[in-house]
Design a protein around this motif. Sequence first.
Motif, PDB file in Angstrom:
ATOM      1  N   GLY A 242     -31.970  39.887  59.893  1.00  0.00           N
ATOM      2  CA  GLY A 242     -31.613  40.649  58.704  1.00  0.00           C
ATOM      3  C   GLY A 242     -32.738  40.624  57.663  1.00  0.00           C
ATOM      4  N   PHE A 243     -32.367  40.989  56.477  1.00  0.00           N
ATOM      5  CA  PHE A 243     -33.344  41.041  55.375  1.00  0.00           C
ATOM      6  C   PHE A 243     -32.682  40.472  54.130  1.00  0.00           C
ATOM      7  CE2 PHE A 243     -36.162  42.832  52.164  1.00  0.00           C
ATOM      8  CZ  PHE A 243     -37.393  42.747  52.783  1.00  0.00           C
ATOM      9  N   GLU A 244     -33.427  39.670  53.370  1.00  0.00           N
ATOM     10  CA  GLU A 244     -32.858  39.020  52.192  1.00  0.00           C
ATOM     11  C   GLU A 244     -33.764  39.224  50.993  1.00  0.00           C
ATOM     12  OE1 GLU A 244     -30.804  34.964  52.129  1.00  0.00           O
ATOM     13  OE2 GLU A 244     -32.771  34.496  51.252  1.00  0.00           O
ATOM     14  N   VAL A 245     -33.157  39.550  49.876  1.00  0.00           N
ATOM     15  CA  VAL A 245     -33.842  39.662  48.585  1.00  0.00           C
ATOM     16  C   VAL A 245     -33.224  38.639  47.656  1.00  0.00           C
ATOM     17  CG1 VAL A 245     -34.359  41.139  46.614  1.00  0.00           C
ATOM     18  CG2 VAL A 245     -34.346  42.111  48.920  1.00  0.00           C
ATOM     19  N   ALA A 246     -34.052  37.762  47.087  1.00  0.00           N
ATOM     20  CA  ALA A 246     -33.566  36.703  46.193  1.00  0.00           C
ATOM     21  C   ALA A 246     -34.252  36.838  44.839  1.00  0.00           C
ATOM     22  CB  ALA A 246     -33.851  35.324  46.791  1.00  0.00           C
ATOM     23  N   LEU A 247     -33.454  36.948  43.794  1.00  0.00           N
ATOM     24  CA  LEU A 247     -33.944  37.073  42.418  1.00  0.00           C
ATOM     25  C   LEU A 247     -33.513  35.859  41.624  1.00  0.00           C
ATOM     26  CD1 LEU A 247     -35.118  38.684  39.954  1.00  0.00           C
ATOM     27  CD2 LEU A 247     -32.823  39.663  39.696  1.00  0.00           C
ATOM     28  N   THR A 248     -34.464  35.249  40.905  1.00  0.00           N
ATOM     29  CA  THR A 248     -34.173  34.114  40.045  1.00  0.00           C
ATOM     30  C   THR A 248     -34.715  34.412  38.656  1.00  0.00           C
ATOM     31  OG1 THR A 248     -34.366  32.588  41.911  1.00  0.00           O
ATOM     32  CG2 THR A 248     -34.452  31.633  39.711  1.00  0.00           C
ATOM     33  N   LEU A 249     -33.815  34.372  37.666  1.00  0.00           N
ATOM     34  CA  LEU A 249     -34.199  34.674  36.290  1.00  0.00           C
ATOM     35  C   LEU A 249     -33.855  33.493  35.392  1.00  0.00           C
ATOM     36  CD1 LEU A 249     -32.923  38.356  35.908  1.00  0.00           C
ATOM     37  CD2 LEU A 249     -35.287  37.607  36.178  1.00  0.00           C
ATOM     38  N   PRO A 250     -34.807  33.017  34.588  1.00  0.00           N
ATOM     39  CA  PRO A 250     -34.470  31.953  33.642  1.00  0.00           C
ATOM     40  C   PRO A 250     -33.669  32.502  32.472  1.00  0.00           C
ATOM     41  CG  PRO A 250     -36.739  32.632  33.356  1.00  0.00           C
ATOM     42  CD  PRO A 250     -36.232  33.393  34.540  1.00  0.00           C
ATOM     43  N   VAL A 251     -32.687  31.728  32.026  1.00  0.00           N
ATOM     44  CA  VAL A 251     -31.862  32.136  30.890  1.00  0.00           C
ATOM     45  C   VAL A 251     -31.749  30.957  29.938  1.00  0.00           C
ATOM     46  CG1 VAL A 251     -30.527  33.884  32.115  1.00  0.00           C
ATOM     47  CG2 VAL A 251     -29.777  31.522  32.168  1.00  0.00           C
ATOM     48  N   GLU A 252     -31.652  31.264  28.649  1.00  0.00           N
ATOM     49  CA  GLU A 252     -31.472  30.227  27.642  1.00  0.00           C
ATOM     50  C   GLU A 252     -30.007  29.799  27.597  1.00  0.00           C
ATOM     51  OE1 GLU A 252     -32.898  31.747  24.009  1.00  0.00           O
ATOM     52  OE2 GLU A 252     -34.985  31.902  24.676  1.00  0.00           O
TER      53      GLU A 252
END
Length: 440
Positions: free
Chosen positions: A407-417
Amino acid sequence: MLRMHDAAKSLASIPRPAQLPPLLADLAIAAAGTWIAVATSVKPHPALASHGGRHIDGIAITLILALGAALILRRRFPLSVLAACAALTAGYEAYNYRLGLTQALLLLAMFTVGARLARPWAALAAAVTYAELLFDHFRSWSGSHLWIWLGTALWVTAVALIADGARQLAESRALLAAYKEQEQRKHRDREQRAVLMERIRIARELHDVTAHHLSVIAVQAGVARFVIDKEPETADQALRAISEVGSEGLAELRRLISLLRPDDDEGARAHTSDPPAPGIAQLPVLIERVGLSGTPSRYTVAGRKRTLPAGIELCVYRVVQESLTNVLKHAPGSSVEVRLEYEPDVVRVTITDTGTHPVSTRRSGIPAAAITQASRHSGSGVGLTGMRERAALYGGELSAGRTLDGGFEVALTLPVESAEMVEVEEEASVPAAGVAVAGA
């Protein structure tokens, strides 16, 4: 007060006189200096006549005219002009003529050297000028020798200081002009970069808005085409989806275009009813729509929900939207799982599909030929680039690649306060309405 302002404006509107070209200005200065030297030599001052000397004749006038002619080229060839003027002055003195105001022509040549060349050349020019003037002053001036030495030195030093000040002023103006040009170039570069970044942002928004909606419309149109005779209800559902997706796409395009309107349209923009930018709250609808297109989907939320800034929510929505669009284009018929995780310092989104393995008609409820409709529309290749740009804009990271099972995987990580926490279930599985859950 108004009259003074109007007067100032009228004065400012008066065109300034055009500056003379340097060669023409030098010609005028040389002509004026030559005329003064000839006039004062023909009718010398009584104090100078008492010291004797040869009477002015044609040779003296010729030498003075030659001095003036040499000064025409003083800006181009300051050293050569000074040498010529020194030689002509020496010949003038050799004929026992008194310099009088003719010495102003030699001082002008010395001034040009000091104003346009480095200080060593200026010192040499001052020394040559001082020697020739001193020779004439010993024959023309009365008084002690010390006074003649000091008086001549005062003349030459004054002209040398003025020339050095003019040189420094010219250098300062040149440096200022270079600095202004550099600043203007930097300003133009910043403007061009800002325009380029804005074009990239607009292109990214247009891509995200149009690619997803058109892909869904294409798939739903394929569904309606294949089942319109045998399953009218399924065809009607696909057509309704096309209508809803098309309306939503137009609304997002209107919102995007409204951001590009000039400030003069603020009043008109205030009366429009454009929807706000989409966010995390709209993810279930987005995933459900993909499920209706023949891609079984699952939406999972984990952790303690945060109140996120609108920009981060839009980033999450667009990444999920683009990832689902890629699934429709490049892996038709596969199943997909979207997982949203709230962690103390970051929010994480993972979109994973099962690859290009076809899903049976029984599981998807849509004919296989309709499912593969989206694969006929090749992508532009800028989707992943746009997602990475969005992530970098908020200091996040985005990774994309194949999984072990194909398969195919997209991973997004965003820092938040740190923000206000809203309690949700620790692990909640939310399948979209009417959409088959992967693994069910």
